[in-house]
Design an enzyme around this catalytic site. Structure first.
Site, mmCIF file in Angstrom:
data_model
loop_
_atom_site.group_PDB
_atom_site.id
_atom_site.type_symbol
_atom_site.label_atom_id
_atom_site.label_comp_id
_atom_site.label_asym_id
_atom_site.label_seq_id
_atom_site.Cartn_x
_atom_site.Cartn_y
_atom_site.Cartn_z
ATOM 1 N N ARG A 1 0.819 -1.223 0.000
ATOM 2 C CA ARG A 1 0.000 0.000 0.000
ATOM 3 C C ARG A 1 0.852 1.273 0.000
ATOM 4 O O ARG A 1 0.451 2.291 0.559
ATOM 5 C CB ARG A 1 -0.948 0.046 1.205
ATOM 6 C CG ARG A 1 -2.102 -0.905 1.114
ATOM 7 C CD ARG A 1 -3.151 -0.362 0.130
ATOM 8 N NE ARG A 1 -4.200 -1.342 -0.045
ATOM 9 C CZ ARG A 1 -5.279 -1.391 0.715
ATOM 10 N NH1 ARG A 1 -5.453 -0.501 1.661
ATOM 11 N NH2 ARG A 1 -6.177 -2.314 0.506
ATOM 12 N N ARG B 1 -3.222 6.841 0.279
ATOM 13 C CA ARG B 1 -3.577 8.100 0.938
ATOM 14 C C ARG B 1 -2.479 8.706 1.798
ATOM 15 O O ARG B 1 -2.582 9.859 2.194
ATOM 16 C CB ARG B 1 -4.856 7.900 1.764
ATOM 17 C CG ARG B 1 -6.092 7.979 0.879
ATOM 18 C CD ARG B 1 -7.354 7.609 1.623
ATOM 19 N NE ARG B 1 -7.376 6.182 1.872
ATOM 20 C CZ ARG B 1 -8.370 5.534 2.477
ATOM 21 N NH1 ARG B 1 -9.411 6.206 2.906
ATOM 22 N NH2 ARG B 1 -8.325 4.228 2.652
ATOM 23 N N ARG C 1 -6.520 11.722 -6.898
ATOM 24 C CA ARG C 1 -7.747 10.948 -6.679
ATOM 25 C C ARG C 1 -8.926 11.814 -6.243
ATOM 26 O O ARG C 1 -10.019 11.298 -6.007
ATOM 27 C CB ARG C 1 -7.479 9.868 -5.618
ATOM 28 C CG ARG C 1 -6.788 8.563 -6.101
ATOM 29 C CD ARG C 1 -7.737 7.664 -6.874
ATOM 30 N NE ARG C 1 -9.095 7.736 -6.344
ATOM 31 C CZ ARG C 1 -9.498 7.128 -5.225
ATOM 32 N NH1 ARG C 1 -8.682 6.340 -4.577
ATOM 33 N NH2 ARG C 1 -10.716 7.279 -4.776
ATOM 34 N N ASP D 1 -6.418 -3.238 -7.581
ATOM 35 C CA ASP D 1 -7.037 -3.762 -6.379
ATOM 36 C C ASP D 1 -7.367 -5.221 -6.613
ATOM 37 O O ASP D 1 -7.502 -5.664 -7.756
ATOM 38 C CB ASP D 1 -8.317 -2.986 -6.024
ATOM 39 C CG ASP D 1 -8.739 -3.284 -4.582
ATOM 40 O OD1 ASP D 1 -8.210 -2.639 -3.656
ATOM 41 O OD2 ASP D 1 -9.558 -4.197 -4.386
ATOM 42 N N TYR E 1 -15.002 -11.747 0.110
ATOM 43 C CA TYR E 1 -15.717 -10.538 -0.326
ATOM 44 C C TYR E 1 -16.980 -10.896 -1.101
ATOM 45 O O TYR E 1 -18.029 -10.275 -0.942
ATOM 46 C CB TYR E 1 -14.810 -9.634 -1.169
ATOM 47 C CG TYR E 1 -13.836 -8.845 -0.321
ATOM 48 C CD1 TYR E 1 -14.281 -7.831 0.521
ATOM 49 C CD2 TYR E 1 -12.477 -9.117 -0.338
ATOM 50 C CE1 TYR E 1 -13.401 -7.113 1.317
ATOM 51 C CE2 TYR E 1 -11.580 -8.415 0.450
ATOM 52 C CZ TYR E 1 -12.052 -7.410 1.272
ATOM 53 O OH TYR E 1 -11.182 -6.709 2.062
HETATM 54 O O1 CP3 Z 1 0.359 0.343 -3.138
HETATM 55 C C1 CP3 Z 1 -0.134 -0.786 -3.193
HETATM 56 O O2 CP3 Z 1 0.047 -1.649 -2.312
HETATM 57 C C2 CP3 Z 1 -0.889 -1.189 -4.449
HETATM 58 C C3 CP3 Z 1 -2.245 -1.037 -4.427
HETATM 59 C C4 CP3 Z 1 -3.218 -1.952 -3.726
HETATM 60 C C5 CP3 Z 1 -4.506 -1.479 -3.436
HETATM 61 N N1 CP3 Z 1 -5.249 -2.521 -2.972
HETATM 62 C C6 CP3 Z 1 -4.943 -0.108 -3.644
HETATM 63 C C7 CP3 Z 1 -6.057 0.396 -2.829
HETATM 64 C C8 CP3 Z 1 -3.174 -3.286 -3.377
HETATM 65 C C9 CP3 Z 1 -2.017 -4.237 -3.446
HETATM 66 C C10 CP3 Z 1 -4.470 -3.628 -2.898
HETATM 67 C C11 CP3 Z 1 -4.842 -4.987 -2.491
HETATM 68 C C12 CP3 Z 1 -6.014 -5.174 -1.637
HETATM 69 N N2 CP3 Z 1 -7.251 -4.592 -1.753
HETATM 70 C C13 CP3 Z 1 -6.070 -6.107 -0.598
HETATM 71 C C14 CP3 Z 1 -4.938 -7.004 -0.209
HETATM 72 C C15 CP3 Z 1 -3.933 -6.265 0.583
HETATM 73 C C16 CP3 Z 1 -4.356 -5.941 1.982
HETATM 74 O O3 CP3 Z 1 -4.444 -4.771 2.299
HETATM 75 O O4 CP3 Z 1 -4.563 -6.895 2.756
HETATM 76 C C17 CP3 Z 1 -7.348 -6.047 -0.026
HETATM 77 C C18 CP3 Z 1 -7.851 -6.844 1.131
HETATM 78 C C19 CP3 Z 1 -8.090 -5.098 -0.779
HETATM 79 C C20 CP3 Z 1 -9.511 -4.706 -0.596
HETATM 80 C C21 CP3 Z 1 -9.578 -3.265 -0.312
HETATM 81 N N3 CP3 Z 1 -9.488 -2.277 -1.281
HETATM 82 C C22 CP3 Z 1 -9.664 -2.612 0.947
HETATM 83 C C23 CP3 Z 1 -9.796 -3.318 2.274
HETATM 84 C C24 CP3 Z 1 -9.620 -1.234 0.714
HETATM 85 C C25 CP3 Z 1 -9.571 -0.107 1.729
HETATM 86 C C26 CP3 Z 1 -10.835 0.649 1.858
HETATM 87 C C27 CP3 Z 1 -10.556 1.980 2.547
HETATM 88 O O5 CP3 Z 1 -10.921 2.991 1.977
HETATM 89 O O6 CP3 Z 1 -9.959 1.956 3.619
HETATM 90 C C28 CP3 Z 1 -9.524 -1.050 -0.682
HETATM 91 C C29 CP3 Z 1 -9.409 0.230 -1.373
HETATM 92 C C30 CP3 Z 1 -8.038 0.572 -1.819
HETATM 93 N N4 CP3 Z 1 -7.229 -0.260 -2.546
HETATM 94 C C31 CP3 Z 1 -7.366 1.794 -1.625
HETATM 95 C C32 CP3 Z 1 -6.129 1.695 -2.266
HETATM 96 C C33 CP3 Z 1 -5.076 2.756 -2.395
HETATM 97 C C34 CP3 Z 1 -7.927 2.997 -0.898
HETATM 98 C C35 CP3 Z 1 -8.756 3.750 -1.874
HETATM 99 C C36 CP3 Z 1 -8.725 5.223 -1.621
HETATM 100 O O7 CP3 Z 1 -7.649 5.830 -1.688
HETATM 101 O O8 CP3 Z 1 -9.802 5.783 -1.376
#
Ligand code: CP3
Length: 374
Positions: free
Chosen positions: A34, A38, A47, A83, A159
């Protein structure tokens, strides 16, 4: 033998690839799960007026967001900005990513009919991702690896079944235990989506892949081995011939590390709860139990991890003490022959309120330490 078109670069001096393969890297490789997100003001800006999923299907945006942390922190790898639900979305599953919550599925998948209605995968659906990967590869130096990724079938199934993020994964476990044949049918439907998404990224030229089984730690080892491992192993096996290192990661997986390594992986990601030397011992012992003919060297894997993401809020001297501890534990595992290399990372993703400068300073500090011995 079928030869695929490949855009893969030949990287002879990329620290992450060296550490994954058991060679001595020119410096200790470090990247953060990640790292794009943010914590970066430039990410929040880009974004501001565009949805998460929309940005994952815009080649220019996904390339730019992928590169932001690489430019800012000088990490040794970019991770594709995408994602785990992107291949589901691309295939036509009605879902969205809700800020502050996570992926939400409009029609949860719970019956045989729901499972059979899941769409298949067509690489054209991720053409935008492939185009974005091309742009990223044009910007990275030949020491910086690009990591592609996918969600593992258990985490994606959770999910789909729960319909969104879940505290206890109860519907998922209920299906697994009450209707194991239906569970296998669902896993088999998800498999081509994951394998297809990984294949598309590999063919587009990513240098490594990570399979995220974020929620596997909710399972007992017995359930993991019986209901999940065969499916994850099939996916990891399907890309074994690509020659890119495979990283397998989950949260709270101390009891599962051996099984997750056995699924077929060069690198095991470890969360922050378990010291890396103990993790490595468990991995090499489990692999030898699975295959006693394995020589000791063959049962060692590279490790990735494992700073607690919350420590980045604790100030520089606390961070440095924890980094030193983690490097010493990794080096001990390598000295003992339980691990082949170490890639520094967090034990889970960067928390959104993390100070971006604390991340940069941590990367600099890791790079200033000697690379792992061999
Ligand atoms: O920088 C990186 O690591 C690459 C990007 C990445 C994202 N999601 C971007 C993202 C990766 C590798 C993921 C994988 C992902 N997505 C996982 C596996 C990794 C982990 O964290 O365990 C999971 C479980 C998800 C599902 C998911 N997507 C969640 C739980 C969330 C967070 C929701 C929130 O707003 O807190 C997302 C959204 C997400 N994926 C964001 C990002 C940057 C946040 C979106 C935003 O900026 O509003």
């Amino acid at each position: 033998m079928i030869r695929r078109m490949t855009n893969r670069r030949v990287l002879t001096d990329a620290p992450l690839l060296d550490a994954a393969a058991g060679r001595t890297p020119s410096r200790r490789p470090v990247w953060f799960m990640r790292q794009a997100g943010r914590s970066l003001p430039e990410y929040r800006e880009i974004r501001a007026n565009i949805g998460m999923l929309e940005s994952c299907f815009r080649p220019d945006l996904l390339a730019e967001i992928t590169m932001q942390p690489v430019r800012r922190h000088d990490v040794d790898a970019a991770i594709l900005f995408s994602d785990i639900v992107v291949p589901l979305k691309a295939a036509g599953v009605d879902l969205d990513i809700v800020p502050g919550r996570g992926p939400v599925v409009a029609h949860p998948v719970r019956t045989a009919a729901d499972i059979d209605a899941l769409p298949g995968f067509d690489p054209d659906q991720v053409a935008a991702v492939v185009e974005g990967i091309g742009a990223i590869l044009g910007e990275l130096t030949d020491r910086q690896a690009l990591i592609g990724f996918a969600g593992a079938p258990f985490t994606l199934a959770s999910y789909l079944i729960e319909g969104g993020p879940s505290r206890n994964h109860e519907r998922t476990k209920a299906l697994m235990h009450s209707e194991p044949a239906l569970w296998d049918r669902l896993m088999s439907r998800i498999d081509p989506l994951i394998t297809g998404f990984l294949r598309a990224q590999i063919d587009a030229g990513v240098d490594a892949v990570q399979l995220f089984d974020s929620w596997a730690g909710f399972l007992t080892e017995r359930d993991y081995r019986r209901h999940v491992l065969p499916h994850s192993a099939r996916i990891l096996g399907a890309i074994a011939d690509a020659g890119v290192p495979r990283i397998h990661f989950g949260v709270g997986t101390g009891e599962l590390l051996g099984a997750m390594a056995a699924a077929g992986t060069e690198v095991v990601g470890v969360d922050w709860r378990m010291p890396l030397d103990i993790a490595a011992r468990r991995i090499s012992a489990a692999l030898q139990d699975d295959d006693p003919a394995d020589g000791r060297g063959d049962s060692a894997r590279a490790l990735q991890g494992n700073l607690d993401p919350a420590i980045l809020f604790a100030g520089e001297s606390a961070v440095q003490a924890e980094v030193r501890r983690i490097l010493a534990e990794a080096d001990r595992a390598i000295d003992r022959g339980d691990a082949r290399g170490h890639i520094f990372n967090l034990g889970h993703g960067v928390l959104p309120d993390t100070d971006a400068d604390a991340i940069t300073r941590t990367v600099d500090f890791v790079h200033a330490q000697p690379p792992a011995p061999r």
